[in-house]
Enzyme design. Structure first.
Site, mmCIF file in Angstrom:
data_model
loop_
_atom_site.group_PDB
_atom_site.id
_atom_site.type_symbol
_atom_site.label_atom_id
_atom_site.label_comp_id
_atom_site.label_asym_id
_atom_site.label_seq_id
_atom_site.Cartn_x
_atom_site.Cartn_y
_atom_site.Cartn_z
ATOM 1 N N LEU A 1 0.876 -1.161 0.000
ATOM 2 C CA LEU A 1 0.000 0.000 0.000
ATOM 3 C C LEU A 1 0.915 1.213 0.000
ATOM 4 O O LEU A 1 1.930 1.232 0.710
ATOM 5 C CB LEU A 1 -0.898 0.023 1.248
ATOM 6 C CG LEU A 1 -1.979 -1.056 1.342
ATOM 7 C CD1 LEU A 1 -2.768 -0.896 2.635
ATOM 8 C CD2 LEU A 1 -2.924 -0.998 0.139
ATOM 9 N N ASP A 2 0.563 2.238 -0.769
ATOM 10 C CA ASP A 2 1.385 3.440 -0.820
ATOM 11 C C ASP A 2 1.534 4.046 0.571
ATOM 12 O O ASP A 2 0.708 3.813 1.459
ATOM 13 C CB ASP A 2 0.746 4.481 -1.749
ATOM 14 C CG ASP A 2 0.687 4.006 -3.193
ATOM 15 O OD1 ASP A 2 1.437 3.068 -3.531
ATOM 16 O OD2 ASP A 2 -0.102 4.570 -3.964
ATOM 17 N N LYS A 3 2.559 4.858 0.734
ATOM 18 C CA LYS A 3 2.832 5.476 2.030
ATOM 19 C C LYS A 3 1.622 6.252 2.553
ATOM 20 O O LYS A 3 1.318 6.239 3.748
ATOM 21 C CB LYS A 3 4.044 6.406 1.910
ATOM 22 C CG LYS A 3 4.481 7.047 3.220
ATOM 23 C CD LYS A 3 5.724 7.892 3.018
ATOM 24 C CE LYS A 3 6.139 8.585 4.315
ATOM 25 N NZ LYS A 3 7.362 9.410 4.130
#
Length: 266
Positions: free
Chosen positions: A105-107
């Site tokens: 999952l993106d930051k």
């Protein structure tokens, strides 16, 4: 019957301490096998047939694999280690080596993330051929419309050789006027118009949801994964909290991708 293992390895794998710590426990006579004190860390035991106690408490054999469900908060990266940023592993209540996040999952993305050391299962869940469904709640700029829903069903151009596989989009609501605080990020305000949607995809391309929405002229303002295959993010699991999967959840995960329903949306 399980294979015989060294006593110090058995204790360390069961979470009784590090390898060096458990060796000291054994050498000090604090470990018993079937009621008899042992002092040799290298002594072999049969995990299924012998009872090991430490400080008078029975130590069970470690599970073959561990599985955790994390409610990932924004601001940490989906990696086992990082030189600059906090990683998702810092939220996992286990010292077991070999654990890793399944997918990324993106930051700035929140939501459901599976953590395990079961490499075979991770491969099954991430394999493009399995088409494991992942559902996201998103807030996007502009007014989402039926044309966007149909575009997602057909597949959109995100700059790769092929269109994305068919995806399912549901428009939850649209806000056409005003400015409201983003309840998921205190102190952040969203300026209308914007829309709230659910998007279910069966691929895992880099920044896929953001790129798909950009393909229909929308920008993702907030993104949260709420389900992956049979796993759903519980309402009771707060951001940053992590819990072991139940036996039913583990069994459901292991059967994912093996039914006729596990295929792209048509």
């Amino acid at each position: 019957m399980a294979k015989a293992v060294r006593l110090d390895k058995f204790l360390a794998d069961a979470g009784a301490g590090t390898r060096s710590e458990v060796k000291k426990f054994i050498q000090k006579g604090q470990v018993q096998i079937n009621g008899e004190t042992v002092r040799r860390p290298e002594q072999k035991i049969e995990p299924d047939g012998e009872t090991v106690t430490l400080f008078g408490e029975v130590i069970g054999a470690a599970a073959e694999f561990e599985y955790f469900l994390l409610h990932k908060p924004a601001g940490c990266v989906s990696a086992t280690e990082d030189a600059r940023d906090k990683t998702v592993m810092e939220y996992v209540p286990s010292k077991r080596k070999g654990l890793f996040p399944v997918g990324r999952l993106d930051k700035d993305t929140e939501g459901l993330l599976l953590i395990t050391d079961d490499g075979a299962l991770a491969h099954e869940l991430l394999s493009p051929k399995k088409h494991v469904a992942k559902t996201y709640f998103a807030k996007v700029s502009g007014i989402a419309a039926e044309d966007d829903v149909k575009a997602m069903e057909r597949g959109v151009d995100i700059g790769e050789e092929k269109l994305t596989l068919p995806a399912r989009m549901e428009i939850l609501r649209t806000v056409q006027d005003g400015c409201a605080e983003n309840p998921e990020n205190a102190g952040e305000f969203l300026t209308a118009p914007y829309s709230e949607i659910l998007l279910t995809i069966c691929e895992g391309k880099f920044h896929q949801v953001k790129r798909m929405m950009e393909a229909v002229g929308k920008k993702v303002l907030y993104l949260k994964r709420i389900s992956m295959g049979p796993l759903t993010l519980p309402d009771t699991l707060e951001k940053g909290q992590c819990r072991p999967l139940t036996e039913d959840e583990i069994m459901a995960l292991k059967s994912t991708g093996k039914t006729p329903e596990d295929k792209p949306y048509r």
